[in-house]
Design a protein around this motif. Structure first.
Motif, PDB file in Angstrom:
ATOM      1  N   LEU A  93       9.707  -3.181  -5.139  1.00  0.00           N
ATOM      2  CA  LEU A  93       9.068  -2.190  -4.147  1.00  0.00           C
ATOM      3  C   LEU A  93       8.103  -1.271  -5.126  1.00  0.00           C
ATOM      4  CD1 LEU A  93       9.111   0.115  -2.097  1.00  0.00           C
ATOM      5  CD2 LEU A  93      10.954   1.324  -2.931  1.00  0.00           C
ATOM      6  N   LEU A  94       8.551  -1.024  -6.393  1.00  0.00           N
ATOM      7  CA  LEU A  94       7.480  -0.494  -7.150  1.00  0.00           C
ATOM      8  C   LEU A  94       6.113  -1.311  -7.421  1.00  0.00           C
ATOM      9  CD1 LEU A  94       9.840   1.058  -9.741  1.00  0.00           C
ATOM     10  CD2 LEU A  94       8.827   2.179  -8.147  1.00  0.00           C
ATOM     11  N   LEU A  95       6.361  -2.536  -7.640  1.00  0.00           N
ATOM     12  CA  LEU A  95       5.224  -3.557  -7.942  1.00  0.00           C
ATOM     13  C   LEU A  95       4.524  -3.788  -6.482  1.00  0.00           C
ATOM     14  CD1 LEU A  95       7.043  -6.346  -9.938  1.00  0.00           C
ATOM     15  CD2 LEU A  95       5.449  -4.578 -10.879  1.00  0.00           C
ATOM     16  N   ILE A  96       4.980  -3.656  -5.575  1.00  0.00           N
ATOM     17  CA  ILE A  96       4.114  -3.973  -4.344  1.00  0.00           C
ATOM     18  C   ILE A  96       3.513  -2.467  -3.986  1.00  0.00           C
ATOM     19  CG2 ILE A  96       4.441  -4.115  -1.818  1.00  0.00           C
ATOM     20  CD1 ILE A  96       6.530  -5.986  -2.222  1.00  0.00           C
ATOM     21  N   ALA A  97       4.255  -1.260  -4.428  1.00  0.00           N
ATOM     22  CA  ALA A  97       3.430  -0.078  -4.131  1.00  0.00           C
ATOM     23  C   ALA A  97       2.268  -0.029  -4.945  1.00  0.00           C
ATOM     24  CB  ALA A  97       4.333   1.138  -4.398  1.00  0.00           C
TER      25      ALA A  97
END
Length: 492
Positions: A161-165
């Motif tokens: 989630l953090l990487l895609i954000a």
């Protein structure tokens, strides 16, 4: 001004989440109140207060969103920052406020980010529900290992989630994101459909070197992710599916089937979150294991007629004339018999059981799918690319399976999501009548049948399985509505 408010997704989500949170808070507090001694149960009281506080905070944020849109035509950075205060609502089980918060903190949203959010939320919810087993006298042998696997899956999904954000808004994503896609595919083994779809999307985007590949799969999810009700419906279905799979090692089946005469008809407590039935069996465990049966029967009784009815409808629509008359007139005879009556007749002839139930419900649905596919094939067969394939001398089967069926399947997918809800109701109805799943097996219809005898004295024995059926059917209906819009080419 009204158009500006209605066209903003955060505005509608915030008001919906705030109002439904307050409504759930009232229900939780009412359920926690004991009129006998005028006291509140600690767990219910705490959950009601938590939902109420986050509901009020959500409505305050909604008011700020409204003010920003009216004055500045956009949501301010400070208002979006308040979404971080709402994120802890996820750990109270308030998915409405949590999903709104995740979308509020991210100004630019896309399907991959939405899938990552719901993937993480699903695992957190399953972990929290499974953790309630800690209050029981004993846990399953695989409880610790199952909880560890859920923790690992949640950590992977949070990192994703953090990487895609961070990288999702870029034109080209790094190649090492393939590791994230593989890790997400591994977490999909728990039944997390969001992780599966996100992994497939990442592989597709990596192959096309960007997050806007224009693939049909990506376009459908881009549209579907814009509907909050459809995503919440898919969230509940995925939550039940994941819980059903992980319960194989995290829940003890004995609590659901073994009689415990020292705990007959106990009200909800920490040890028995949903109370016990008239045999002292844990309703919480029975409903969890019953979800597995409802999902299996629902999926199979939709998949079987989808394949058989789809094939018959395709042959009827493509070849026409004698083939069409032969197939459709035979199906008309089957269609003339009411579905529930046909199912009762089959079960009465072959006996009650899960397999016979699946067969009975599948047979009655074949004509509906055949008619839908026939209509789609008749329409697609007249298009230019099909005529061109015939002119080039392509084989009938190649034309049918390569050109016609792939372009006729979208309405079938929408119908199947709506039919699953009906299959769940039919399964529970037949089990309620004693014609479905065997009485000793925990299934929502069986649980509801036993609980209906105690509606006046111990209503919770019927309310909880009834709510489970209602929520699952509504979730499939919401998902079907969203898919219908997402697959509609007129919305391109």
């Amino acid at each position: 001004m009204n158009f500006r408010l209605k066209s903003n997704p955060e505005y509608g989500q915030a008001s919906f989440a705030g109002l439904i949170s307050l409504a759930l808070a009232v229900l939780l507090l009412w359920n926690a109140y004991s009129p006998a001694d005028g006291s509140f149960k600690a767990v219910g009281l705490g959950a009601g207060i938590a939902f109420g506080l986050f509901g009020l905070l959500q409505l305050a944020v909604w008011y700020l969103i409204r003010t920003n849109l009216i004055r500045h035509a956009a949501i301010g950075k400070a208002t979006r920052g308040l979404g971080f205060l709402l994120l802890p609502s996820l750990f109270t089980g308030n998915v409405f406020v949590a999903s709104t918060a995740f979308h509020l903190v991210k100004k630019k949203k896309y399907a991959a980010y939405t899938l990552a959010v719901y993937s993480f939320m699903t695992t957190v919810l399953v972990f929290g529900v499974t953790a309630l087993n800690l209050f029981k006298p004993y846990v399953a042998n695989g409880f610790l290992s199952g909880m560890t696997l859920l923790l690992i899956a949640g950590f992977i999904q949070l990192i994703a989630l953090l990487l895609i954000a961070k990288y999702g808004g870029e034109a080209v994503i790094p190649r090492w994101m393939a590791i994230v896609a593989i890790a997400l595919l591994a977490t999909a083994a728990t039944g997390n459909l969001f992780s599966l779809f996100l992994s497939l999307m990442l592989f597709a985007k990596l192959r096309n070197r960007g997050f806007t590949s224009g693939s049909r799969f990506g376009d459908v999810f881009e549209r579907l992710s814009r509907s909050s009700t459809s995503m919440l419906g898919l969230l509940f279905v995925t939550f039940l599916l994941t819980l059903s799979i992980t319960s194989l090692i995290t829940f003890d089946y004995g609590l659901a089937i073994d009689n415990n005469y020292s705990a007959i008809l106990q009200s909800p407590t920490a040890e028995y979150p949903l109370g016990t039935d008239n045999y002292g069996r844990d309703l919480f465990s029975r409903i969890v294991f019953g979800a597995r049966i409802s999902l299996i029967v629902g999926f199979l009784t939709t998949l079987i007629p989808l394949l058989i009815g789809g094939l018959l409808g395709a042959l009827s629509g493509y070849y026409g004339k004698r083939t069409d008359n032969l197939i459709m007139r035979a199906l008309d005879v089957l269609y003339a018999v009411p579905a529930i009556l046909l199912a009762i007749a089959i079960i009465a002839a072959f006996g009650a059981g899960t397999v016979n139930l699946i067969i009975a419900l599948s047979v009655s649905s074949i004509p509906t799918y055949a008619r839908t596919m026939r209509a789609n094939v008749l329409q697609v067969s007249t298009l230019e690319y099909v005529q061109a394939a015939r002119a080039f001398g392509s084989n009938d089967w190649i034309i049918l399976f390569k050109h016609i069926l792939p372009n006729s399947v979208a309405p079938m997918i929408v119908q199947s999501t709506l039919t699953i809800g009906s299959a769940v109701i039919s399964t529970s109805s037949l089990s309620f009548l004693g014609l479905g799943v065997e009485p000793h097996i925990p299934e929502w219809g069986n649980i509801l049948k036993l609980g209906s005898a105690y509606l006046e004295t111990h209503s919770f024995t019927a309310i909880y399985p009834g709510l489970a059926i209602i929520l699952l059917v509504l979730s499939f209906n919401f998902l079907g509505d969203g898919l219908r819009d997402a697959l509609d080419p007129k919305l391109d």
